[in-house]
Design an enzyme around this catalytic site. Structure first.
Site, PDB file in Angstrom:
ATOM      1  N   GLN A   1     -17.303  19.699 -50.576  1.00 43.00           N
ATOM      2  CA  GLN A   1     -18.742  19.503 -50.302  1.00 43.00           C
ATOM      3  C   GLN A   1     -19.269  20.569 -49.339  1.00 43.00           C
ATOM      4  O   GLN A   1     -20.437  20.961 -49.409  1.00 43.00           O
ATOM      5  CB  GLN A   1     -18.987  18.103 -49.696  1.00 43.00           C
ATOM      6  CG  GLN A   1     -18.805  16.955 -50.668  1.00 43.00           C
ATOM      7  CD  GLN A   1     -17.398  16.395 -50.623  1.00 43.00           C
ATOM      8  OE1 GLN A   1     -16.444  17.094 -50.309  1.00 43.00           O
ATOM      9  NE2 GLN A   1     -17.253  15.131 -50.961  1.00 43.00           N
TER      10      GLN A   1
ATOM     11  N   ASP B   1     -20.598   7.692 -42.466  1.00 45.02           N
ATOM     12  CA  ASP B   1     -20.743   6.748 -43.586  1.00 45.02           C
ATOM     13  C   ASP B   1     -20.807   5.311 -43.115  1.00 45.02           C
ATOM     14  O   ASP B   1     -21.369   4.456 -43.777  1.00 45.02           O
ATOM     15  CB  ASP B   1     -19.596   6.919 -44.579  1.00 45.02           C
ATOM     16  CG  ASP B   1     -19.829   8.149 -45.427  1.00 45.02           C
ATOM     17  OD1 ASP B   1     -19.567   9.260 -44.940  1.00 45.02           O
ATOM     18  OD2 ASP B   1     -20.341   7.990 -46.553  1.00 45.02           O
TER      19      ASP B   1
ATOM     20  N   ASN C   1     -16.234   8.919 -41.533  1.00 43.08           N
ATOM     21  CA  ASN C   1     -16.931  10.039 -42.172  1.00 43.08           C
ATOM     22  C   ASN C   1     -15.906  10.761 -43.041  1.00 43.08           C
ATOM     23  O   ASN C   1     -14.715  10.402 -43.064  1.00 43.08           O
ATOM     24  CB  ASN C   1     -17.554  10.963 -41.126  1.00 43.08           C
ATOM     25  CG  ASN C   1     -18.493  11.984 -41.754  1.00 43.08           C
ATOM     26  OD1 ASN C   1     -19.384  11.630 -42.533  1.00 43.08           O
ATOM     27  ND2 ASN C   1     -18.284  13.259 -41.472  1.00 43.08           N
ATOM     28  N   LYS C   2     -16.357  11.779 -43.724  1.00 45.18           N
ATOM     29  CA  LYS C   2     -15.502  12.512 -44.666  1.00 45.18           C
ATOM     30  C   LYS C   2     -14.123  12.807 -44.086  1.00 45.18           C
ATOM     31  O   LYS C   2     -14.009  13.207 -42.922  1.00 45.18           O
ATOM     32  CB  LYS C   2     -16.219  13.809 -45.063  1.00 45.18           C
ATOM     33  CG  LYS C   2     -15.471  14.733 -45.994  1.00 45.18           C
ATOM     34  CD  LYS C   2     -14.982  14.046 -47.249  1.00 45.18           C
ATOM     35  CE  LYS C   2     -16.092  13.357 -48.017  1.00 45.18           C
ATOM     36  NZ  LYS C   2     -15.569  12.419 -49.052  1.00 45.18           N
TER      37      LYS C   2
HETATM   38  O1  MRU Z   1     -17.851  11.647 -50.331  1.00 43.87           O
HETATM   39  P1  MRU Z   1     -19.209  12.086 -49.871  1.00 43.87           P
HETATM   40  O2  MRU Z   1     -19.528  13.477 -50.263  1.00 43.87           O
HETATM   41  O3  MRU Z   1     -20.279  11.096 -50.241  1.00 43.87           O
HETATM   42  O4  MRU Z   1     -19.090  12.056 -48.275  1.00 43.87           O
HETATM   43  C1  MRU Z   1     -20.226  12.362 -47.536  1.00 43.87           C
HETATM   44  C2  MRU Z   1     -19.998  12.341 -46.068  1.00 43.87           C
HETATM   45  O5  MRU Z   1     -18.921  12.082 -45.589  1.00 43.87           O
HETATM   46  C3  MRU Z   1     -21.205  12.587 -45.208  1.00 43.87           C
HETATM   47  O6  MRU Z   1     -20.844  13.215 -44.011  1.00 43.87           O
HETATM   48  C4  MRU Z   1     -21.879  11.250 -44.883  1.00 43.87           C
HETATM   49  O7  MRU Z   1     -22.080  10.506 -46.039  1.00 43.87           O
HETATM   50  C5  MRU Z   1     -23.171  11.439 -44.191  1.00 43.87           C
HETATM   51  S1  MRU Z   1     -24.400  12.159 -45.228  1.00 43.87           S
HETATM   52  C6  MRU Z   1     -25.792  12.304 -44.293  1.00 43.87           C
END
Ligand code: MRU
Length: 347
Positions: free
Chosen positions: A195, A236, A246-247
């Site tokens: 990402q 998240d 978070n990720k």
């Molecule tokens: O798996 P993803 O791409 O949905 O993960 C996204 C993240 O971890 C973001 O940092 C989080 O959702 C915050 S987005 C403002």
């Protein structure tokens, strides 16, 4: 191009994020199954964005239910909500938005069906509009934490694609850039789904921000070189004690930042705070397909086909490693149990 939009004639269109940065293509999920697939495949992704998307989905699915009796109508809508909510477990914004839509349906259940549907449309559009305002406020607060010329390290993508406008972690940088400030951003590529490489660099480059892509395991090198003055990441789900999911890889960045004395900031709307989770240990972490590690994005598989893989989509950063949590209502610091409670009282 908007990441999510509902057209005037009620077509739900999303920018397929799996195709970025090489192709900007909108798709139109129509059925509940299409919508579920769009979330699980990360065509639409990022905690606030999947909340906004699911709100529009609930409105369109409500339209499809037809002339059922109020109770049967509500039960069917709740069934759709449970189905969408089962697509990804970690981001609380998904269940938050679905609950809001079900609440709006309940409030108008005794009204004629066209009025009920109009109320649902308003609710979904409102959730979308509110997110724009929240991201703007988060960006303003975040901007007070950095100075012109700073180097910022970010992990994953928490920009406009993951939200509505500005984003959370990228918001201060984008807002500051609009105001003529200059930042140098180091974007972790964010294995395994990239990402950071595919989306963060795409958004920042288009906004004219000085952006440098690094592999995740290079974060310590740029920190050690003195190039990073702050880390900005999204979230998240935030537990009541300030632990943050978070990720995957975020926790490692926080540990490195602590080692090098760099402030580590988490930015997100209060809808991401889940007071039902006491600590990070209560947050369900999504496990994903091992093939994402072994073969996705490579011309040939990079590991033997039978090798065991562990592929958690998120990890939890302990609150003690977090310098501050930046929300649309203000900046929270330790003790998070108290500061987050204050913020969420009127949520
Ligand atoms: O798996 P993803 O791409 O949905 O993960 C996204 C993240 O971890 C973001 O940092 C989080 O959702 C915050 S987005 C403002």
């Amino acid at each position: 191009m908007d990441n999510i939009r509902l057209t005037e004639n009620d077509e739900l269109r999303i920018l397929d994020q799996t195709l970025l940065p090489s192709e900007e293509k909108e798709i139109r999920p129509k059925t509940a199954e299409d919508m579920f697939e769009a979330i699980t495949s990360l065509r639409v992704r990022g905690a606030p964005a999947i909340g906004i998307f699911s709100a529009y989905c609930m409105y369109l699915l409500a339209k499809d239910i037809g002339e059922a009796e109020p109770r049967a109508f509500y039960d069917k809508l709740a069934e759709y909500g449970a189905y969408l909510n089962s697509s990804r477990p970690t981001a609380v914004n998904l269940s938050w938005a679905i609950e809001k839509m079900l609440g709006a349906a309940k409030n108008s259940l005794d009204k004629p069906r066209d009025e009920l549907l109009a109320a649902l449309r308003r609710e979904a559009v409102g959730i979308h509009g509110d997110d724009i305002a929240k991201c703007r406020a988060i960006s303003e607060y975040g901007l007070t934490l950095i100075r012109d010329g700073d180097g910022i390290l970010t992990h994953c993508n928490a920009g406009p694609l993951a939200t509505s406008k500005y984003g959370t972690a990228l918001g201060p940088v984008l807002l500051g850039t609009e105001r003529g400030m200059n930042f140098r951003v180091f974007a972790d590529e964010t294995r395994p789904l990239l990402q950071g490489a595919r989306l963060t660099t795409y958004e920042l480059s288009r906004a004219g921000v000085d952006t440098t892509l690094i592999c995740d395991n290079m974060a310590s090198a740029v920190m050690k070189n003195g190039w990073v003055q702050a880390c900005f990441v999204g979230c998240d789900r935030v537990a009541a004690n300030g632990d943050v999911a978070n990720k995957t890889g975020t926790n490692g960045v926080a540990i490195l930042a602590r080692h090098y004395g760099i402030p580590f900031y988490v930015l997100g709307p209060t809808s991401t705070i889940d007071t039902n989770c006491k600590t990070g240990a209560d947050i369900e972490i999504e496990l994903r397909d091992p093939e994402e590690i072994k073969s996705k994005f490579f011309a040939k598989p990079v590991a033997p086909s039978g090798v065991k893989c562990y592929n958690p989509a998120f990890d939890v950063t302990e609150h003690a490693l977090i310098t501050a949590i930046v929300t649309e209502k203000g900046i929270c610091r330790e003790p998070y149990g108290e500061s987050l409670k204050q913020l969420t009282m009127d949520n």
